[in-house]
Write an enzyme that holds these catalytic residues in place. Sequence first.
Site, short mmCIF file in Angstrom:
data_model
loop_
_atom_site.label_atom_id
_atom_site.label_comp_id
_atom_site.label_asym_id
_atom_site.label_seq_id
_atom_site.Cartn_x
_atom_site.Cartn_y
_atom_site.Cartn_z
N LYS A 165 0.89 -1.17 0.00
CA LYS A 165 0.00 0.00 0.00
C LYS A 165 0.92 1.21 0.00
O LYS A 165 1.65 1.45 0.95
CB LYS A 165 -0.89 -0.02 1.24
N GLU A 174 9.12 0.35 11.46
CA GLU A 174 10.20 1.34 11.32
C GLU A 174 9.55 2.69 11.56
O GLU A 174 8.85 3.19 10.69
CB GLU A 174 10.73 1.23 9.88
N CYS A 182 13.63 9.98 9.17
CA CYS A 182 13.47 9.58 10.57
C CYS A 182 14.82 9.56 11.29
O CYS A 182 14.87 9.56 12.51
CB CYS A 182 12.75 8.24 10.65
N GLU A 195 8.94 14.82 16.94
CA GLU A 195 9.46 14.68 15.58
C GLU A 195 8.76 15.70 14.68
O GLU A 195 7.54 15.73 14.59
CB GLU A 195 9.20 13.26 15.05
P1 NAI Z 1 1.59 7.73 8.52
O1 NAI Z 1 2.28 6.79 9.42
O2 NAI Z 1 0.17 8.06 8.86
O3 NAI Z 1 1.62 7.16 7.03
C1 NAI Z 1 2.51 6.14 6.57
C2 NAI Z 1 1.74 5.11 5.80
O4 NAI Z 1 0.76 4.51 6.64
C3 NAI Z 1 0.97 5.67 4.60
O5 NAI Z 1 1.01 4.73 3.55
C4 NAI Z 1 -0.44 5.78 5.14
O6 NAI Z 1 -1.43 5.73 4.14
C5 NAI Z 1 -0.52 4.55 6.02
N1 NAI Z 1 -1.56 4.62 7.05
C6 NAI Z 1 -1.99 5.71 7.73
N2 NAI Z 1 -2.96 5.36 8.60
C7 NAI Z 1 -3.16 4.04 8.48
C8 NAI Z 1 -4.02 3.09 9.10
N3 NAI Z 1 -4.90 3.46 10.05
N4 NAI Z 1 -3.93 1.79 8.73
C9 NAI Z 1 -3.04 1.40 7.80
N5 NAI Z 1 -2.21 2.25 7.16
C10 NAI Z 1 -2.26 3.55 7.49
O7 NAI Z 1 2.47 9.06 8.43
P2 NAI Z 1 2.08 10.48 7.80
O8 NAI Z 1 0.69 10.82 8.24
O9 NAI Z 1 2.36 10.46 6.36
O10 NAI Z 1 3.14 11.44 8.49
C11 NAI Z 1 2.98 11.89 9.83
C12 NAI Z 1 4.31 11.90 10.56
O11 NAI Z 1 4.82 10.59 10.67
C13 NAI Z 1 5.44 12.67 9.89
O12 NAI Z 1 5.38 14.03 10.16
C14 NAI Z 1 6.64 12.02 10.50
O13 NAI Z 1 6.88 12.58 11.76
C15 NAI Z 1 6.24 10.58 10.67
N6 NAI Z 1 6.74 9.75 9.54
C16 NAI Z 1 7.83 8.95 9.75
C17 NAI Z 1 8.37 8.21 8.70
C18 NAI Z 1 9.56 7.34 8.87
O14 NAI Z 1 10.32 7.20 7.94
N7 NAI Z 1 9.75 6.70 9.98
C19 NAI Z 1 7.80 8.30 7.36
C20 NAI Z 1 6.63 9.12 7.25
C21 NAI Z 1 6.14 9.81 8.32
#
Ligand code: NAI
Length: 495
Positions: free
Chosen positions: A186, A260, A295, A397
């Site tokens: 996804k 991660e 991250c 973060e």
């Molecule tokens: P997110 O964790 O919500 O999104 C990442 C993935 O998870 C996307 O594909 C999203 O569609 C999916 N997702 C979201 N809610 C879900 C659910 N309930 N069930 C299954 N999949 C779901 O992160 P977002 O909203 O893009 O960013 C928010 C914050 O997260 C950022 O500001 C940053 O601090 C952190 N982040 C950390 C990352 C890392 O590399 N560790 C990468 C992206 C965001």
Amino acid sequence: MLKPNHDPFALAQELSGYHFIDGELIAAQSGETFPVLNPATGQTVGQAAAGDSRDVDEAVASAVHAQRDWASKPARERGKIVAECGRLLNEHVEELGRLVALESGKALRTESRVEASILADSFIYFGGLASELKGETIPYNTTSLTMTIREPVGVVGAIIPWNVPMYLMALKIAPALVAGNSVVVKSAEETPLCCLRVCQLLNQILPKGLFNILSGDGPVCGGPLAEHPDVAKISFTGSVETGRIIHRAAAEKLVPVTLELGGKSPMIVMSDADLDRAVAGAITGVRFTRQGQSCTAASRIFVHSSLIDTFVDQMAEAVDKMVMGDPLDEETDIGTIVSPAQFDRVKTYVNLAKSDPAGTVRECATLPTDEHLKTGLFVQPAIITGLSNDHKVAKEEIFGPVTCVIPFETYAEAIHMANDSEYGLAATIWTQDLSVAMRAVHELEAGFVQVNQNVVVQPMLPYGGVKTSGIGKEASLDSMLEHFTHRKTIIINMN
Ligand code: NAI
Ligand code: MG
């Protein structure tokens, strides 16, 4: 074979409105799509299929079917095919670099082309590890052959973010495929098309159904994927908040996860550090060329009080020289924030620092003035001083081009502040004293510690965090064995 298309605008149009399921580009069952933006201009450049549980069911069914044949192939044959995927991707580095630059706003020269290249390299690396899927013999007794073998887990569900979308996807799918699994990905809402293109390209080589990709909203499409009864393993990269939701879904089904998650990674500059190297390391470490959307970004820099003023001046001077501009322009060092939501989030933290009387915010580099970039999501890199380690801006973060520089007097104080965080992903220490460095690598609570450098993770380096930064390692041989296989114990009684 598909020819590389170096016009990302045309390619985005071509790929608009599709998932990739069972060897085909296919529209969502809902018939709906959502827009994909160019964050440098705010314009819509394409559409992504809005997936839901019906598409998930179809993709997982295809993956279940494909996995059986794939798992029965000799391991090295699978490895050769995965390595061939890497060679194919190498021919599309320019194309994929341009497409991810268009969708994500990351500059082509400093980030996006680099990502496309390491994407290809990841497949070549994991393809070569196929013969390491070994079991062991166990000295149980002399009248039996007692051993373990490694079997694939089945269908792997991968949910990925937007900051390094293709590479982070590769760190999941390449080892999963080599180990004999099939995958359903996804993609992130912000960057669906580059990942869709990778899937389309690789499906020219891979058996159909082995690698499927869906786009869609997190809860609506990612949720059903995590919960699907035939998904035997979930590998997730993203926020802590969503990581918890994924972990709960996995707990309900009792399947393993790799998570991660976030970070607030410390960098410690001791009084004996080589200042020029430390300043250059800070600029790489904060990941300014990725707008800090990493991250492992060095978002807290602890500098010995004797050096801090010079350190901040030198750093600001160097960042001032970096060029902000159109991500597709070769001159550009720093592109844009990925989405309006992330833009607002970063701005909120910067404004919070500005509104604190103790805080000083040095905004560096120059915002682009080009007419077509007026509505772009550009944020000036910000070096913040004066705030303490327990200030909201230094604790949470931000995922933006922002770092807090905080003074310390003693080693113990620096280590205490570095570890005083809910996160534990990465850390660096800068010193000429080997005994101090050695002590710190043991005392820093992080999954990845570097001394006198701060590079990004590469295939072969086990990568993952402690505390709320996650569970499990990726990118290495052991990660393939631990996370994408089950061990089966076998006793053949020959008495
Ligand atoms: P997110 O964790 O919500 O999104 C990442 C993935 O998870 C996307 O594909 C999203 O569609 C999916 N997702 C979201 N809610 C879900 C659910 N309930 N069930 C299954 N999949 C779901 O992160 P977002 O909203 O893009 O960013 C928010 C914050 O997260 C950022 O500001 C940053 O601090 C952190 N982040 C950390 C990352 C890392 O590399 N560790 C990468 C992206 C965001
Ligand atoms: Mg989210």
